[in-house]
Enzyme design. Structure first.
Site, short mmCIF file in Angstrom:
data_model
loop_
_atom_site.label_atom_id
_atom_site.label_comp_id
_atom_site.label_asym_id
_atom_site.label_seq_id
_atom_site.Cartn_x
_atom_site.Cartn_y
_atom_site.Cartn_z
N SER A 135 0.86 -1.18 0.00
CA SER A 135 0.00 0.00 0.00
C SER A 135 0.89 1.23 0.00
CB SER A 135 -0.90 -0.01 1.24
OG SER A 135 -1.69 1.16 1.29
N LYS A 161 -1.20 -1.00 -4.41
CA LYS A 161 -2.38 -0.20 -4.06
C LYS A 161 -1.96 1.25 -3.88
CE LYS A 161 -4.35 -0.33 0.11
NZ LYS A 161 -5.16 -0.86 1.24
N LYS A 163 -3.07 5.02 -2.64
CA LYS A 163 -4.01 5.85 -1.90
C LYS A 163 -4.40 7.03 -2.78
CE LYS A 163 -3.98 3.77 2.21
NZ LYS A 163 -5.19 3.28 2.90
N ASP A 188 -7.31 3.05 -3.18
CA ASP A 188 -7.99 3.10 -1.89
C ASP A 188 -8.31 4.54 -1.55
OD1 ASP A 188 -8.97 2.77 0.66
OD2 ASP A 188 -7.08 2.09 1.53
N GLU A 213 -11.23 0.56 -3.54
CA GLU A 213 -11.49 0.30 -2.13
C GLU A 213 -12.14 1.49 -1.44
OE1 GLU A 213 -8.98 -1.05 1.86
OE2 GLU A 213 -8.01 -1.01 -0.10
N ASP A 238 -14.09 -1.78 3.10
CA ASP A 238 -13.14 -1.81 4.21
C ASP A 238 -13.82 -1.25 5.45
OD1 ASP A 238 -11.14 -1.33 6.08
OD2 ASP A 238 -9.84 -0.20 4.75
N LYS A 262 -9.84 -6.69 8.16
CA LYS A 262 -8.84 -6.30 9.14
C LYS A 262 -9.31 -6.85 10.49
CE LYS A 262 -7.57 -2.09 6.64
NZ LYS A 262 -7.69 -0.61 6.60
N GLY A 290 -4.37 -3.90 6.21
CA GLY A 290 -3.33 -3.54 7.17
C GLY A 290 -3.59 -2.16 7.74
#
Length: 368
Positions: A135, A161, A163, A188, A213, A238, A262, A290
């Site tokens: 990530s 991934k 952000k 995400d 996400e 998520d 998670k 995570g």
């Protein structure tokens, strides 16, 4: 298994790099580390919430109080045959899943150690190593992002991934996909968008993302279902998933096609197993999320992602990406995108007590 005593430590662990998401920047983690003792054994738990309620509602100061003053006094000196019995003691207290998870997961570790089996074996894990992705936080420039992607692709990570946030989305996805046409790529949003941004996500369909996400509000399954109907790319949930019931409702209403699990977010190992069962019944893939965990939390995540339903690479990348020194003695390092499941009873790791002493802000000894 009788819980005889507990130590709760508040530690501050500096990150090796600045990690930016849509809701803020982190340069260090303030973490609660719980040690439960019983029958000559120790079990460990670790908190994941932030100092401020930016990811979900819980905070580290709130969890510290709840554990020290409320939850630990209710279990110390008592005997539990299994973690489900302990869960019944925690159940009357509403919400606070991440705080409860610190205690629940520490007991799972203690219980597995008492049985002399690994957590993975105890819960039905089927893998000795799990696939991992990485990530990447929001970078200063698009070029910095492309270089970071290249670095981690070269290290063998199986999924990248990115952000994103409003104004930092299509531009980086376009450039990264152009540079790396064949990698597994996801984004995400951490709930940074609304239904007014539908066109942005429709444009993302052109870039063959594995999933998008949590684009919308953390409690809004309804609008996620509406958005999913309007785009081709699968949505991954998520923040919206706190329980097996949330999972069922989300999948029944087609609010997403992938679940990020998670364990600490949902209250621990027991609820994670229920969510795994629900996702499998719908034929929906899981992957392990995570929350910048240190070694104890990361070890739990690796064990749980050995379950058969975890079919996408998770956010369980190498500990050395994040910390100069971890809080455990054992290395948790991925090689060519594969992370070995720690061996040995319980979660298979031990605390680095000498290092913990140097980063502990305060410590509570709780006895029956």
């Amino acid at each position: 298994m009788k819980i005889e005593s507990a130590t709760l430590q508040l530690i501050e662990l500096p990150l090796k790099f600045r990690f930016e998401t849509s809701f803020g920047v982190q340069t260090r983690r303030t973490i609660l580390v719980l040690t439960l003792r019983g029958e000559g054994l120790e079990g460990y738990g670790e908190s994941v919430m932030e100092m401020l309620p930016q990811y979900r509602e819980e905070t580290t100061p709130g969890a510290e109080y709840l554990l020290k003053e409320v939850l630990l006094p209710r279990v110390l000196g008592k005997t539990f045959n299994n973690p489900q019995e302990l869960g019944l003691v925690l159940a009357p207290f509403k919400g606070n899943r991440m705080a409860k998870a610190v205690l629940e997961m520490a007991f799972w570790d203690l219980w597995a150690r008492s049985l002399q089996v690994s957590l993975s074996h105890l819960i039905g894990g089927v893998r000795k190593e799990v696939t991992v992705g990485v990530s990447l936080g929001i970078q200063p420039t698009v070029d910095d992002t492309v270089r970071s992607v290249e670095k981690h692709v070269m290290q063998g990570y199986r999924r990248i991934k990115l952000k994103i946030k409003p104004g930092w989305d299509l531009n980086i996805v376009k450039d990264v996909r152009a540079e790396f046409p064949d990698i597994t790529l996801t984004v995400d949003a951490n709930s940074a968008y609304t239904m007014a941004d539908v066109r942005t996500f429709q444009k993302m369909d052109a870039y063959q993302l594995d999933y998008i996400e949590q684009p919308l509000a953390h409690e809004d399954l309804h609008d996620h279902a509406k958005l999913q109907k309007l785009i081709q790319t699968p949505l991954c949930l998520d923040e919206s998933i706190l329980s097996s019931e949330d999972t069922r409702k989300a999948l029944e209403t087609h609010a997403g096609r992938v679940i990020n699990l998670k364990p600490a977010r949902v209250g621990g190992v027991s609820e994670s197993l229920k969510i795994h069962t629900v996702a499998q019944s719908f034929g929906v893939p899981l992957w392990m999320g995570g929350m910048l965990e240190a070694g104890v939390g990361r070890a739990f995540n690796i064990h749980i992602s050995s379950l058969p339903g975890f079919t996408k690479p998770g956010d369980t990348s190498s500990s050395s990406r994040y910390w100069e020194t971890d809080i455990i003695n054992e290395p948790l390092e991925a090689v060519d995108g594969l992370m070995p499941v720690p061996v040995g009873p319980g979660i298979g790791v031990t605390l680095n007590q000498d290092f913990l002493k140097t980063i502990t802000l305060r410590q509570h000894e709780v006895k029956a």
